[in-house]
Design a protein around this motif. Structure first.
Motif, PDB file in Angstrom:
ATOM      1  N   ASN A 219       6.333  11.300  -1.212  1.00  0.00           N
ATOM      2  CA  ASN A 219       6.064  12.724  -1.010  1.00  0.00           C
ATOM      3  C   ASN A 219       5.207  13.252  -2.161  1.00  0.00           C
ATOM      4  O   ASN A 219       5.505  12.987  -3.331  1.00  0.00           O
ATOM      5  CB  ASN A 219       7.375  13.510  -0.948  1.00  0.00           C
ATOM      6  N   MET A 220       4.178  13.994  -1.812  1.00  0.00           N
ATOM      7  CA  MET A 220       3.300  14.601  -2.819  1.00  0.00           C
ATOM      8  C   MET A 220       3.801  15.982  -3.244  1.00  0.00           C
ATOM      9  O   MET A 220       3.099  16.709  -3.941  1.00  0.00           O
ATOM     10  CB  MET A 220       1.886  14.723  -2.248  1.00  0.00           C
ATOM     11  N   THR A 221       4.989  16.352  -2.850  1.00  0.00           N
ATOM     12  CA  THR A 221       5.534  17.668  -3.171  1.00  0.00           C
ATOM     13  C   THR A 221       5.673  17.840  -4.679  1.00  0.00           C
ATOM     14  O   THR A 221       6.334  17.032  -5.336  1.00  0.00           O
ATOM     15  CB  THR A 221       6.911  17.855  -2.517  1.00  0.00           C
ATOM     16  N   PRO A 222       5.067  18.873  -5.266  1.00  0.00           N
ATOM     17  CA  PRO A 222       5.180  19.069  -6.713  1.00  0.00           C
ATOM     18  C   PRO A 222       6.566  19.558  -7.113  1.00  0.00           C
ATOM     19  O   PRO A 222       7.106  20.483  -6.489  1.00  0.00           O
ATOM     20  CB  PRO A 222       4.116  20.131  -7.013  1.00  0.00           C
ATOM     21  N   GLY A 223       7.131  18.920  -8.117  1.00  0.00           N
ATOM     22  CA  GLY A 223       8.443  19.312  -8.615  1.00  0.00           C
ATOM     23  C   GLY A 223       8.358  19.786 -10.055  1.00  0.00           C
ATOM     24  O   GLY A 223       8.039  19.024 -10.957  1.00  0.00           O
ATOM     25  N   GLU A 224       8.627  21.060 -10.275  1.00  0.00           N
ATOM     26  CA  GLU A 224       8.548  21.650 -11.616  1.00  0.00           C
ATOM     27  C   GLU A 224       9.780  22.507 -11.862  1.00  0.00           C
ATOM     28  O   GLU A 224      10.422  22.972 -10.926  1.00  0.00           O
ATOM     29  CB  GLU A 224       7.288  22.499 -11.749  1.00  0.00           C
ATOM     30  N   GLY A 225      10.090  22.717 -13.141  1.00  0.00           N
ATOM     31  CA  GLY A 225      11.252  23.529 -13.484  1.00  0.00           C
ATOM     32  C   GLY A 225      12.210  22.754 -14.354  1.00  0.00           C
ATOM     33  O   GLY A 225      11.803  21.968 -15.208  1.00  0.00           O
ATOM     34  N   TYR A 226      13.513  22.945 -14.125  1.00  0.00           N
ATOM     35  CA  TYR A 226      14.518  22.280 -14.948  1.00  0.00           C
ATOM     36  C   TYR A 226      14.587  20.791 -14.617  1.00  0.00           C
ATOM     37  O   TYR A 226      14.688  20.400 -13.448  1.00  0.00           O
ATOM     38  CB  TYR A 226      15.880  22.925 -14.731  1.00  0.00           C
TER      39      TYR A 226
ATOM     40  N   LEU B 117       0.853  -1.182   0.000  1.00  0.00           N
ATOM     41  CA  LEU B 117       0.000   0.000   0.000  1.00  0.00           C
ATOM     42  C   LEU B 117       0.892   1.235   0.000  1.00  0.00           C
ATOM     43  O   LEU B 117       1.689   1.443   0.911  1.00  0.00           O
ATOM     44  CB  LEU B 117      -0.898   0.009   1.238  1.00  0.00           C
ATOM     45  N   HIS B 118       0.765   2.049  -1.039  1.00  0.00           N
ATOM     46  CA  HIS B 118       1.557   3.267  -1.194  1.00  0.00           C
ATOM     47  C   HIS B 118       0.714   4.451  -0.736  1.00  0.00           C
ATOM     48  O   HIS B 118      -0.381   4.681  -1.252  1.00  0.00           O
ATOM     49  CB  HIS B 118       1.969   3.458  -2.653  1.00  0.00           C
ATOM     50  N   ILE B 119       1.245   5.218   0.204  1.00  0.00           N
ATOM     51  CA  ILE B 119       0.501   6.351   0.762  1.00  0.00           C
ATOM     52  C   ILE B 119       1.430   7.557   0.896  1.00  0.00           C
ATOM     53  O   ILE B 119       2.653   7.412   0.941  1.00  0.00           O
ATOM     54  CB  ILE B 119      -0.097   6.013   2.138  1.00  0.00           C
ATOM     55  N   PRO B 120       0.879   8.760   0.992  1.00  0.00           N
ATOM     56  CA  PRO B 120       1.720   9.955   1.200  1.00  0.00           C
ATOM     57  C   PRO B 120       2.409   9.912   2.558  1.00  0.00           C
ATOM     58  O   PRO B 120       1.879   9.354   3.528  1.00  0.00           O
ATOM     59  CB  PRO B 120       0.720  11.109   1.133  1.00  0.00           C
TER      60      PRO B 120
END
Length: 290
Positions: free
Chosen positions: A153-160, A128-131
């Motif tokens: 981690n549900m942390t959004p990663g955007e950019g380069y 079971l995969h959970i945050p």
């Protein structure tokens, strides 16, 4: 813009993310040694060199299960959200299950309670995969020992990409997780699968989006199972107060995230194939399960 996004990503990871790691193969083999089936299932090299089928809950999954059930059973399966409330879940016995929405860990809603009861009846090895943020809720779930817990981690990663990809690999961030399919695919990659099929990912939301005579935005999101009235009411409540641009903007985020996943998967040498008939996702190569 990319520089700003990258700096924001680094700040969010620093403030929000928590270290997560995959147990080594030896640790998996030694985990809960009293359960022989679980120990044997976990003693292998996770998903290395194998195929994973991620089962979204879109309406097309009904056809996939009915017409390509044999092909499904040849691979490791990953289910999501309320799938455990269906007879198909116990027939297919998925190897992985992903819950990402905080609703599953905070709510006392009847459907959530039924989901927890269903998970307690799982009698096969399952992860079971959970945050990470829900880790403290695991004890309250009272899950059987044959269910292994892994966090992301549900942390959004955007950019380069040069900055984001190492963060993805470490499990500290992921492309913006607009829906559960995004962490599901990312967890499949982290589990070491070399090929990932996506099924039940219709994503035909624009076809069922409308505004009623009271200017309320209505988004009908059908599943391969029939939602009960309580769940439909809950979804309607979530959309209360939203405008069309809010909903369309959220859809844009999801479709953009799939392209970010595609670039990361290509870098990792992981093949992602969309086996969903009529899917609106345009980031992955189309190929049927059979």
């Amino acid at each position: 813009m990319k520089l700003t996004d990258t700096l924001l990503t680094l700040a969010k990871v620093t403030l929000r993310s928590r270290p997560v790691r995959r147990p080594k193969n030896r640790e998996l083999a030694e985990a809960r040694p009293k359960n022989r089936e679980l120990a044997e299932a976990q003693s292998g090299k996770r998903g290395e060199g194998r195929t994973l089928v991620v089962m979204g809950n879109g309406p097309s999954l009904r056809h996939t299960i009915d017409e390509e059930g044999e092909a499904l059973r040849r691979h490791d399966l990953m289910a999501v959200n309320f799938a455990a409330l269906t007879p198909d879940f116990f027939a297919l016995r998925p190897r992985h299950y992903v819950l990402a929405d905080p609703h599953f860990f905070r709510s006392t809603h009847a459907n959530v309670a039924a989901l927890r009861d269903a998970l307690r009846r799982v009698d096969w090895p399952m992860t079971l995969h959970i945050p990470v943020s829900a880790k403290g809720s695991v004890a309250a779930l009272r899950l059987p020992e044959n269910i292994e817990i892994r966090c992301f981690n549900m942390t959004p990663g955007e950019g380069y990409d040069a900055v984001c990809h190492p963060l993805y690999a470490a499990g500290l961030a992921m492309p913006r997780p607009r829906n559960v399919l995004i962490p599901a695919i990312m967890e499949g990659i982290r589990e070491g699968y070399g090929r990932i099929f996506i099924t039940g990912a219709d994503h035909t939301w624009p076809h069922t989006l409308y505004v009623d005579d009271r200017n309320r935005v209505v988004s009908v999101q059908p599943h391969f199972y029939e939602d009960n009235k309580k769940e439909l009411d809950r979804v309607a409540e979530e959309y209360a107060g939203l405008h069309v641009h809010d909903v369309l903007g959220s859809m844009t985020v999801a479709f953009r995230s799939y392209h970010a996943i595609r670039r990361y998967a290509d870098k990792k040498g992981v093949e992602i194939l969309n086996a969903t008939p009529g899917s609106l996702i345009d980031a992955f190569t189309r190929q049927s399960l059979s």
